[in-house]
Design an enzyme around this catalytic site. Structure first.
Site, PDB file in Angstrom:
ATOM      1  N   THR A 148      -0.856   5.774   2.807  1.00  0.00           N
ATOM      2  CA  THR A 148      -2.058   4.973   3.071  1.00  0.00           C
ATOM      3  C   THR A 148      -1.762   4.090   4.274  1.00  0.00           C
ATOM      4  OG1 THR A 148      -2.671   4.937   0.726  1.00  0.00           O
ATOM      5  CG2 THR A 148      -3.644   3.250   2.139  1.00  0.00           C
ATOM      6  N   ILE A 199       0.868  -1.171   0.000  1.00  0.00           N
ATOM      7  CA  ILE A 199       0.000   0.000   0.000  1.00  0.00           C
ATOM      8  C   ILE A 199       0.907   1.223   0.000  1.00  0.00           C
ATOM      9  CG2 ILE A 199      -2.038  -1.051   1.043  1.00  0.00           C
ATOM     10  CD1 ILE A 199      -1.184  -0.064   3.740  1.00  0.00           C
ATOM     11  N   ASP A 200       0.400   2.341  -0.473  1.00  0.00           N
ATOM     12  CA  ASP A 200       1.219   3.534  -0.629  1.00  0.00           C
ATOM     13  C   ASP A 200       1.722   4.068   0.715  1.00  0.00           C
ATOM     14  OD1 ASP A 200       0.750   3.465  -3.361  1.00  0.00           O
ATOM     15  OD2 ASP A 200      -1.006   4.767  -3.230  1.00  0.00           O
ATOM     16  N   LYS A 201       2.769   4.859   0.641  1.00  0.00           N
ATOM     17  CA  LYS A 201       3.399   5.425   1.840  1.00  0.00           C
ATOM     18  C   LYS A 201       2.388   6.081   2.773  1.00  0.00           C
ATOM     19  CE  LYS A 201       6.558   9.121   3.258  1.00  0.00           C
ATOM     20  NZ  LYS A 201       7.455  10.211   2.793  1.00  0.00           N
ATOM     21  N   ARG A 254      -6.912   5.672  -5.793  1.00  0.00           N
ATOM     22  CA  ARG A 254      -6.647   7.114  -5.924  1.00  0.00           C
ATOM     23  C   ARG A 254      -6.955   7.607  -7.340  1.00  0.00           C
ATOM     24  NH1 ARG A 254      -0.647   7.554  -3.752  1.00  0.00           N
ATOM     25  NH2 ARG A 254      -1.027   9.795  -4.028  1.00  0.00           N
TER      26      ARG A 254
END
Length: 307
Positions: A143, A139-141, A240
């Site tokens: 998130t 998962i993104d930084k 996103r």
């Protein structure tokens, strides 16, 4: 480099190339095999094939190169991690907002989840090599939320295959801009790299990879909506980009959100709150949940109090 050679059998004719190689018990996940094909490590009758979707034919000779695993040399760091569950095969982690999942190539001493895992966990799967030991999905930084990590290669392959066949169930909560009138929306829009910015993704109807997100409205406010997003596929930045695509970008998103943010937030207000998968050893379905973080709570309160 370990080269594997196969002659396509009659009963396997017309199989996808990645599926065919996955059936050969190479000890690698299907996602690893797909990436290896895309990187040019597979020959069919002596010709490089870079499409995992290539349909094999009876009698074709396939040569697949397996890169030798390097010893793990990522720096171990005593960084706290929130372990929700752990056994001999896997662990489930609640990743905090602001933590990168794994180091970039050549930079192994950062404050990433992998650096922390190597300090706290003795055994991790080696399938993804030196940079991503144990990492099944990301998962993104900015998130927050749930990730499953594999401790051995067998568990990693089993879990990765659930990602690929869409049987791993992942649900996110997000606070988005604007009021969404419909209760349920299915966003079916292929994603590809943004031609203007290699770090971004965009909807690419003609050349993008399949991407499907299901959106369910949980609560509406004056200028925002709280939604639950369920993934069928797991493309980079999928939720996103999809929310931006339907003109309801995620609050706080520095890349795909509004330039002027009325609700101040430290990154996108997006949280992976529920994860369901079948355990690789017991074959029992397991579901984990974790609450939203303080940053999400503050943004939610700001949305409720807008006048």
């Amino acid at each position: 480099m370990n080269k594997q050679r196969f002659i396509v059998e009659e009963e396997n004719s017309s199989m996808r190339l990645d599926a065919y190689l996955s059936s050969k018990d190479l000890g690698k996940s299907r996602s690893y095999i797909q990436k290896s094909i895309e990187d040019g490590n597979c020959l069919v009758n002596g010709k490089i094939i870079k499409k995992a979707s290539y349909k094999v034919n009876e009698g074709e000779e396939i040569e697949f190169s397996l890169l030798e695993d390097k010893p793990l040399d990522v720096v171990k760091k005593d960084i706290p991690i929130n372990i929700i569950y752990q056994d001999d095969d896997l662990l489930v982690i609640n990743k905090p907002r602001g933590m990168v999942v794994h180091p970039a190539n050549g930079h192994y001493d950062g404050d990433t989840l992998v650096n922390a895992l190597l300090y706290h966990i003795k055994d991790l799967s080696s399938i993804n090599g030196v940079v991503r030991p144990g990492i099944v999905h990301r998962i993104d930084k900015d998130t927050s939320g749930l990730l499953v990590v594999a401790k051995n290669d067998e568990a990693h392959v089993f879990l990765s295959n659930q990602l690929l066949d869409h049987s791993m169930h992942r649900e996110y909560m997000a606070l988005v801009e604007g009021v969404i009138p419909h209760t349920d929306i299915k966003i079916d829009a292929p994603l590809g790299k943004d031609p203007k910015d290699r770090l971004k993704r965009c909807v690419d109807i003609y050349n993008g990879k399949e991407a499907v997100t299901h959106v369910h409205v949980l609560e509406r406010f004056k200028a925002n909506t709280l939604v639950r997003c369920t993934l069928e596929t797991g493309r980079t930045h999928q939720i996103r980009v999809h929310m931006q695509y339907i003109r309801h970008p995620i609050v706080g998103d520095p890349v795909y959100g509004y330039r002027k943010q009325e609700i101040k937030a430290n990154g996108q207000i997006l949280h992976a709150y529920q994860l369901t998968f079948v355990h690789p050893r017991t074959k029992q379905e397991m579901t984990f949940t974790c609450p939203i973080d303080e940053e999400f709570e503050r943004a939610l309160e700001a949305a409720r109090n807008k006048k």
